[in-house]
Design an enzyme around this catalytic site. Structure first.
Site, mmCIF file in Angstrom:
data_model
loop_
_atom_site.group_PDB
_atom_site.id
_atom_site.type_symbol
_atom_site.label_atom_id
_atom_site.label_comp_id
_atom_site.label_asym_id
_atom_site.label_seq_id
_atom_site.Cartn_x
_atom_site.Cartn_y
_atom_site.Cartn_z
ATOM 1 N N ARG A 1 -12.163 58.774 40.510
ATOM 2 C CA ARG A 1 -10.943 59.669 39.932
ATOM 3 C C ARG A 1 -9.299 59.094 39.905
ATOM 4 O O ARG A 1 -8.857 58.969 39.053
ATOM 5 C CB ARG A 1 -10.879 60.948 40.267
ATOM 6 C CG ARG A 1 -9.899 61.905 39.555
ATOM 7 C CD ARG A 1 -9.791 63.296 40.230
ATOM 8 N NE ARG A 1 -11.006 63.891 39.617
ATOM 9 C CZ ARG A 1 -12.007 64.649 40.114
ATOM 10 N NH1 ARG A 1 -11.898 64.405 41.506
ATOM 11 N NH2 ARG A 1 -12.859 65.269 39.650
ATOM 12 N N ALA A 2 -9.244 58.392 41.067
ATOM 13 C CA ALA A 2 -7.998 57.561 41.282
ATOM 14 C C ALA A 2 -7.703 56.479 40.115
ATOM 15 O O ALA A 2 -6.763 56.225 39.734
ATOM 16 C CB ALA A 2 -7.841 56.959 42.608
#
Length: 631
Positions: free
Chosen positions: A241-242
């Site tokens: 997700r980062a």
């Protein structure tokens, strides 16, 4: 301009917070922002000040919101009048294509957080009520504000926020004076004050509008992606997700800066916003460079204060020992551990690494019929509130949780004999059915661990730490609390208070040292104290105490009692404590000199008992699963 809102451009300082909010407005794909800061740092003011600048509404969600108010519910009046089901929209419907703002988001109830996680993941809100299903789109920008001093946020929920900003009050006296002057002017005449900032607000509107248009032209190059991935790997983040958030944030930064190309500075700025709350604390580089505001500085003084006490408690005990035969064996073990002691008379302590963690199997108390309040994800229990899964109905009237479907079914056969009175269906008192709901409740696992010198043999502490770490990781998913009580020297200490924080748990486990005498009695007493304290806060908890020891305690709490006799007295009191389950894991070595005290203790406490020659974390898990599954 709406005179009720403090102008966004009038907020002095807090540039990172304002930038993060603007980035989300320009590019909603970023996924929202979490703002953490002290009280009175303009967190809520800044969020509300966005409203006049954008074409979205700020939909505020109160902390006390119910599940029906959040997801939507059946409009009872229209349903009974019209004879068909009518849905009343909830906050998630109103938030669609808008900004959903939650102040003090870290204080939300767990079941509300679960709903937000589910909806934010797929952009759809699904409602299951009275045997009827309904769904609608709910795609919103999630903005949360919190003060970490009031409580932590669940790691899984924390990761859902695209960006994170940590803010503090202004330290410059001159800036603080300017803030006061602006606030006084605003309160004296809001309309005049807002008008004075009209030009600046118009510029912000134009900046946002232009950046949105520019977003359509931005192309991310292969070099940009390589830079993003490199920074994420350096931060040791979990998952992907980062990476996605950084890409979208870098695009928004470039767009706000008037460019359609992303440069390295944009990506590095995006990393500041997107990685702060995702990086793992185990990364030494990140701890040194960016972890100055973490919990580590607060915890290290405690560890430094505790270490001298433990060292004082570890003094030689030849003259104090009431059982010379047992102490000879114990002293022999200590001598083995102290072979490399450089200074006689000084206690030796050792620090062992955390063993390999592992995937957990499901375990927990069996479901019972006791009605409980509280939240969790471990054990099914009857719900005392209107939250939880609707499983069946009852004629008993307890909490006015109407089961409409069952009520209508009960009244339907009698409609021919009843007057309608202008209603689609005539319902009487005897037709009313209420829902019986079921939800999951959290468990409390208290590990009481022998940290004396004998635990250094055969890598026992390494495996013990690995098991505790694995259970801790599972705890935050299942909403359990895990506590670690270690006993050594002359006393027992709560090294890890009841928590769900994996990062904090890892840090404390990593620094846990062993050495000295074995105050088992103090460990058991401290474990029970922790459980009683937690039960006062949350009577719905299902506590379990797991004692890892060889049973050969040599320190008593009372001066006039022998350690073994006192140990069995404590065991009898624990047996009478019906609210907990207990288990004893015996780590005493096999052989002719085996005393079997841990087994006697297990019998005294009516505990599940397991003996093992080699302390293996997988075996510990199997034992915990066994006792919890048969409770």
């Amino acid at each position: 301009m709406n005179q009720n809102y403090y102008p966004f451009s009038a907020i002095i300082g807090q540039e990172a917070m304002k930038k993060a909010l603007l980035l989300n407005v320009v590019n909603p794909k970023i996924g929202g922002v979490l703002i953490n800061g002290e009280k009175g740092t303009a967190k809520s003011t800044a969020v509300r000040a966005l409203s006049p600048l954008i074409d979205k509404k700020i939909v505020e969600m109160p902390l006390s919101i119910s599940e029906d108010r959040l997801v939507g519910s059946i409009d009872m009046e229209k349903t009974l009048e019209g004879g068909s089901v009518y849905f009343e929209e909830g906050v998630l419907k109103k938030a669609d294509q808008n900004i959903l703002y939650v102040d003090e988001v870290n204080l939300l109830q767990d079941y509300i957080i679960d709903i937000l996680l589910d909806v934010s993941a797929n952009g759809m809100n699904r409602i299951e009520r009275e045997g009827v299903s309904f769904s609608h789109q709910s795609d919103f920008i999630l903005v949360g504000t919190m003060n970490r001093e009031e409580g932590e946020l669940r790691p899984h929920f924390l990761d859902r926020f695209g960006l994170y900003v940590n803010i503090q009050g202004e330290k410059d006296p001159r800036v603080r004076v300017e803030i006061l002057k602006n606030r006084h002017a605003y309160e004296e005449n809001r309309q005049v004050f807002c008008q004075s900032f009209r030009d600046q607000e118009t510029k912000f509107k134009g900046l946002i509008s232009e950046a949105k248009e520019r977003m359509k032209q931005i192309i991310v190059t292969e070099e940009n992606l390589q830079k993003i991935i490199s920074l994420c790997l350096q931060a040791n983040v979990m998952g992907h997700r980062a990476d996605l958030v950084m890409e979208q944030t870098a695009k928004a930064i470039a767009a706000l800066n008037g460019r359609i190309e992303i440069n390295d500075q944009d990506i590095e700025e995006a990393a500041f916003f997107a990685l702060m709350h995702r990086q793992k604390e185990r990364s030494p580089q990140q701890q040194e460079e960016e972890n100055t505001d973490s919990q580590e500085p607060e915890e290290e003084p405690e560890q430094r204060e505790n270490q001298p006490e433990l060292e004082d408690d570890d003094a030689p005990s030849e003259e104090e020992n009431p059982h010379p035969e047992q102490d000879e064996e114990k002293q022999s073990e200590k001598d083995d551990n102290n072979k490399e002691q450089p200074k006689p008379g000084k206690p030796q302590t050792e620090n062992f690494e955390i063993g390999q963690d592992f995937k957990l199997k499901d375990f927990g108390h069996r479901s019972d019929r006791r009605v409980r309040r509280g939240q969790g994800k471990r054990t099914n229990s009857r719900s005392a509130s209107k939250s939880g899964r609707y499983i069946f109905t009852t004629m008993q009237r307890k909490n006015n949780d109407l089961a409409l479907d069952a009520t209508i079914r009960a009244a339907a056969p009698f409609q021919g004999q009843r007057k309608s009175n202008g209603m689609a269906i005539n319902i009487r008192e005897e037709d009313i059915r209420e829902k019986v709901r079921q939800k999951k409740i959290a468990n409390l696992l208290v590990f009481v661990v022998d940290a004396s010198g004998s635990m250094g043999a055969n890598q026992r502490m390494v495996e013990t730490k690995g098991a505790i770490m694995s259970l801790l990781k599972d705890a935050y998913v299942k909403r359990d609390k895990i506590c670690l009580v270690a006993f050594r020297g002359e006393e027992a200490q709560v090294l890890l208070p009841p928590t769900r924080s994996v990062e904090r748990g890892y840090k404390l486990l990593e620094n846990m040292e062993i050495g000295g005498k074995t105050p088992l009695n103090a460990g058991l007493t401290k474990g029970i104290q922790v459980i009683k304290s937690e039960l006062k806060k949350a009577p719905e908890l299902m506590p379990m105490m797991i004692v890892i020891t060889d049973g050969k305690g040599n320190v008593s709490l009372a001066d006039d009692k022998k350690p073994k006799a006192e140990l069995f007295e404590i065991g009898e009191k624990i047996r009478e404590f019906k609210q907990i389950n207990t288990m004893v894991i015996d780590i005493e070595k096999q052989g002719m000199m085996r005393f079997g005290i841990a087994k006697e203790l297990a019998g005294m406490m009516n505990s599940e008992y397991r003996a093992m020659d080699e302390l293996n974390s997988d075996k510990i898990l199997t034992m915990v699963e066994s006792i919890r599954g048969t409770a």
